[in-house]
Every structure is written in structure tokens, then in C-alpha cells.
Write an enzyme that holds these catalytic residues in place. Structure first.
Site, mmCIF file in Angstrom:
data_model
loop_
_atom_site.group_PDB
_atom_site.id
_atom_site.type_symbol
_atom_site.label_atom_id
_atom_site.label_comp_id
_atom_site.label_asym_id
_atom_site.label_seq_id
_atom_site.Cartn_x
_atom_site.Cartn_y
_atom_site.Cartn_z
ATOM 1 N N HIS A 1 6.006 1.682 2.393
ATOM 2 C CA HIS A 1 4.579 2.280 1.732
ATOM 3 C C HIS A 1 4.892 3.671 1.461
ATOM 4 O O HIS A 1 4.732 4.208 0.432
ATOM 5 C CB HIS A 1 3.342 2.280 2.821
ATOM 6 N N GLU A 2 5.666 4.329 2.482
ATOM 7 C CA GLU A 2 6.045 5.870 2.322
ATOM 8 C C GLU A 2 7.053 6.070 1.194
ATOM 9 O O GLU A 2 7.079 7.079 0.730
ATOM 10 C CB GLU A 2 6.484 6.747 3.593
ATOM 11 N N HIS B 1 5.958 6.264 -2.159
ATOM 12 C CA HIS B 1 5.287 7.802 -2.633
ATOM 13 C C HIS B 1 6.032 8.612 -3.383
ATOM 14 O O HIS B 1 6.053 9.587 -3.903
ATOM 15 C CB HIS B 1 4.777 8.323 -1.439
ATOM 16 N N CYS C 1 -4.291 4.440 3.235
ATOM 17 C CA CYS C 1 -3.397 5.439 2.614
ATOM 18 C C CYS C 1 -4.123 6.879 3.189
ATOM 19 O O CYS C 1 -5.384 6.792 2.616
ATOM 20 C CB CYS C 1 -2.926 5.514 1.270
HETATM 21 ZN ZN ZN Z 1 0.095 6.381 1.625
#
Ligand code: ZN
Length: 178
Positions: free
Chosen positions: A143-144, A147, A101
Site C-alpha cells: 500500500h505504501e 504511494h 488510507c
Molecule cells: Zn495510503
């Protein structure tokens, strides 16, 4: 090329906040932010970036898989801005794979993710798009997307023994890199 933006790192409170949906995609500030994120992910050798990583707590991500020094085996695709994305369905199968990341430099983790997902999002022109993503690109999206909910990949590893340093990762998987 637009200016790049500074990336905030683990410990910055915005990375733990819930991101807002974007109401007006055609807004000049949002269009500028999309261009800046495209420039930032390219310059950072990232394969994806979410707006909260540049301290803009909005549901906007760029998925930009391509081979680069941080991910030499990544598939090639056109960098794609995705606004207000949703996961419509997902495989039951999960697979573990290595992630890093831009907001957590120096660490890689082995993270379980759905192997395949069906998503929808608004493109930068405000058109709704539906798409099937699999494997590494599905991993980037998940993953995004995390966030937007204040979740980072460290929260997803099954054991802290699944965390390694970037240096050791490069030795294991990228022997051709210097
Ligand atoms: Zn990330």
C-alpha cells in the site's frame, strides 16, 4: 517526540506524483522527516505512512503495524522507517483484504495484494536491509509503496462494490469499539 505533520488527502496533486529516491539519508531534513512521520503515524492510528502523504515526494515510508482502533487485529511490530525500498520478488498468490488510507478518510476497500514479498530498503542509518514480509505487513508495504508511484488503494479494487464506509466497516469488524 517530534511534531506531527498535516496529511494531504485525495485530490492533492502530490498524491498522484512519482516520488524521488533519497540521495542523502543522513541529511538533517530527512532525519527530521523520519521523526515527524513516526509521530504522525502514531497520532493518526495508522499502521503505515508514506512521505508523499505529508506532501514530501520522497521514497520514504514507515511500516508500523500494531493493534489500534482503526485496525484492532493488526500484528505488533516496531515502527520501521524504510528508505528507497524495492520489491525483489513476490508470491504468485494474492489475497484480498480490507484497507484504508489516512489520505482517504471514511472509506475502506477490499484490495488484492501479494501474500508474501521479499524486499530491500535502507534503514535510517543508511544500511541496506533485506526482509521477507507476509500477510498484513506485506499488505501495508505494498500500500505504501504504491504511494511512491501515485497509486492509491481505490485504483486497486476489482469493483467499486468492494468499497464501504468506515462506519459500516467498524460495524462489521470491530463490534467492541464504540
Ligand atoms: Zn495510503
Amino acid at each position: 517526540m517530534a511534531d506531527t505533520l498535516d496529511i494531504i488527502e485525495l485530490g492533492h496533486p502530490i498524491l498522484r506524483q512519482t516520488a524521488q529516491a533519497i540521495a542523502s539519508i543522513q541529511d538533517d531534513q530527512i532525519q527530521a522527516l523520519i521523526d515527524q512521520l513516526l509521530a504522525t503515524v502514531k497520532q493518526s492510528n495508522g499502521v503505515g505512512i508514506a512521505a508523499p502523504q505529508v506532501a514530501q515526494s520522497f521514497q520514504l515510508m514507515i511500516v508500523a503495524s500494531r493493534p489500534n482502533p482503526r485496525y484492532p487485529n493488526a500484528p505488533e511490530m516496531e515502527p520501521t522507517p524504510m528508505i528507497n525500498p524495492q520489491i525483489l520478488s513476490h508470491s504468485t498468490e494474492t489475497v484480498k483484504g480490507w484497507e484504508g488510507c489516512l489520505s482517504i478518510p471514511g472509506i475502506r476497500g477490499l484490495v488484492p495484494r501479494y501474500q508474501a514479498i521479499e524486499i530491500e530498503y535502507c534503514d535510517r542509518n543508511g544500511n541496506l536491509q533485506k526482509m521477507q514480509l507476509t500477510d498484513f505487513v506485506a499488505r501495508i508495504f505494498q500500500h505504501e509503496y504504491d504511494h511512491f508511484n501515485g497509486i492509491v488503494f481505490l485504483d486497486r479494487v476489482e469493483s467499486t462494490k468492494d468499497l464501504i464506509t468506515e462506519n459500516e466497516y467498524q460495524k462489521l469488524f470491530n463490534r467492541s469499539a464504540n
